[in-house]
Design a protein around this motif. Structure first.
Motif, PDB file in Angstrom:
ATOM      1  N   UNK A  83       4.361   4.187  -4.110  1.00 21.42           N
ATOM      2  CA  UNK A  83       3.944   3.324  -3.006  1.00 21.42           C
ATOM      3  C   UNK A  83       4.312   1.851  -3.190  1.00 21.42           C
ATOM      4  N   UNK A  84       4.518   1.443  -4.424  1.00 20.13           N
ATOM      5  CA  UNK A  84       4.848   0.053  -4.692  1.00 20.13           C
ATOM      6  C   UNK A  84       3.633  -0.864  -4.785  1.00 20.13           C
ATOM      7  N   UNK A  85       2.450  -0.304  -4.604  1.00 19.73           N
ATOM      8  CA  UNK A  85       1.200  -1.066  -4.701  1.00 19.73           C
ATOM      9  C   UNK A  85       0.165  -0.221  -5.430  1.00 19.73           C
ATOM     10  N   UNK A  86      -0.929  -0.846  -5.847  1.00 17.48           N
ATOM     11  CA  UNK A  86      -1.991  -0.109  -6.538  1.00 17.48           C
ATOM     12  C   UNK A  86      -2.808   0.688  -5.534  1.00 17.48           C
ATOM     13  N   UNK A  87      -3.588   1.661  -5.987  1.00 19.64           N
ATOM     14  CA  UNK A  87      -4.434   2.433  -5.067  1.00 19.64           C
ATOM     15  C   UNK A  87      -5.435   1.559  -4.306  1.00 19.64           C
ATOM     16  N   UNK A  88      -6.011   0.561  -4.976  1.00 22.72           N
ATOM     17  CA  UNK A  88      -6.967  -0.317  -4.291  1.00 22.72           C
ATOM     18  C   UNK A  88      -6.272  -1.119  -3.197  1.00 22.72           C
ATOM     19  N   UNK A  89      -5.083  -1.612  -3.475  1.00 23.50           N
ATOM     20  CA  UNK A  89      -4.313  -2.345  -2.456  1.00 23.50           C
ATOM     21  C   UNK A  89      -3.939  -1.418  -1.292  1.00 23.50           C
ATOM     22  N   UNK A 127      -5.621   1.167  -0.294  1.00 28.14           N
ATOM     23  CA  UNK A 127      -6.853   1.399   0.469  1.00 28.14           C
ATOM     24  C   UNK A 127      -7.126   0.221   1.411  1.00 28.14           C
ATOM     25  N   UNK A 128      -7.020  -0.985   0.900  1.00 33.83           N
ATOM     26  CA  UNK A 128      -7.263  -2.158   1.724  1.00 33.83           C
ATOM     27  C   UNK A 128      -6.237  -2.288   2.848  1.00 33.83           C
ATOM     28  N   UNK A 129      -4.986  -2.066   2.528  1.00 35.66           N
ATOM     29  CA  UNK A 129      -3.900  -2.177   3.508  1.00 35.66           C
ATOM     30  C   UNK A 129      -4.111  -1.196   4.658  1.00 35.66           C
ATOM     31  N   UNK A 130      -4.464   0.048   4.342  1.00 37.52           N
ATOM     32  CA  UNK A 130      -4.593   1.060   5.387  1.00 37.52           C
ATOM     33  C   UNK A 130      -5.924   1.003   6.107  1.00 37.52           C
ATOM     34  N   UNK A 131      -6.906   0.446   5.500  1.00 35.74           N
ATOM     35  CA  UNK A 131      -8.198   0.270   6.203  1.00 35.74           C
ATOM     36  C   UNK A 131      -8.068  -0.806   7.255  1.00 35.74           C
TER      37      UNK A 131
END
Length: 180
Positions: free
Chosen positions: A165-171, A173-177
Motif C-alpha cells: 500500500x505504501x503506507x502504514x495500516x494506521x495511515x 485506516x485514517x485515509x479510508x475513513x
C-alpha cells in the motif's frame, strides 16, 4: 644381475604401468561419458516425441482440471477463511484441501504465480484492509486486526502492508475513513 639393477628395471616398469593406467582410465571415462550423453539425448528425444503425441484434448483436460482446482481453492480459502489460521502451513492447507503437497505447490507456482507465503499473505492482507476500514472493526487495534486475519508477526504484517500500500495500516485506516 644385482639387486639394484633389478630395482631400476622394476621402477621403469612401474612408471610405464602408471602411465598406461592413467591413459586407459581417461579413455574409459571418455567412452562411458559419451555413451551416457548419447543415451540422455535419445531419452529426451523420446520424451519430446511422446509429449508431441499427447492429444490437444488431454492438454485441455489438464488445463481445465488445474483451472477448476484453482477456482475451488480460491473459493474455499475465501469462504472458510482458511488464511486466518495463524498455524496454517502448506502441509495443513494441502491436507484440508485433500490434495498432495507437491500438487498444491505446483498449482500455486503455475496457476497463481506465487509461492505459498505470497499466496496466503495476499488473502490475509485483503482481509486486513477490509477490516481496517470496516465500521465493525473501528474500535479494534491494528494488532487485533492483523492477528484476526492470521498474521502472528507484527513486523511481517507491517512490512507486507507497507510494501503493498505504501503506507502504514494506521495511515490506511485514517485515509479510508475520511473518504467514506
Amino acid at each position: 644381475m644385482n639387486f639394484f639393477s633389478f630395482l631400476n628395471e622394476l621402477r621403469f616398469t612401474l612408471y610405464e604401468v602408471i602411465l598406461l593406467w592413467i591413459i586407459s582410465s581417461g579413455a574409459i571415462y571418455w567412452y562411458f561419458s559419451s555413451r551416457r550423453k548419447l543415451a540422455l539425448s535419445k531419452s529426451s528425444e523420446a520424451t519430446a516425441v511422446e509429449n508431441s503425441l499427447i492429444g490437444e484434448t488431454a492438454k485441455t483436460k489438464i488445463f481445465v482440471d488445474f483451472s477448476q482446482l484453482k477456482n475451488s481453492i480460491d473459493e474455499q480459502i475465501r469462504t472458510q477463511q482458511l488464511y486466518a489460521r495463524p498455524q496454517l502451513n502448506i502441509e495443513r492447507l494441502a491436507q484440508f484441501l485433500d490434495i498432495p503437497v507437491k500438487q498444491l505447490s505446483l498449482l500455486l507456482r503455475t496457476q497463481f504465480h506465487q509461492n505459498y507465503f505470497e499466496f496466503i499473505n495476499q488473502y490475509r492482507l485483503m482481509a486486513a484492509k477490509e477490516r481496517l476500514i470496516s465500521s465493525e472493526w473501528a474500535g479494534k487495534s491494528v494488532q487485533e486486526v492483523y492477528e484476526s486475519v492470521g498474521f502472528s508477526s507484527r513486523s511481517t504484517f507491517f512490512t507486507l502492508f507497507k510494501k503493498q500500500e505504501g503506507i502504514t495500516p494506521a495511515e490506511y485506516r485514517l485515509k479510508h475513513r475520511s473518504i467514506t
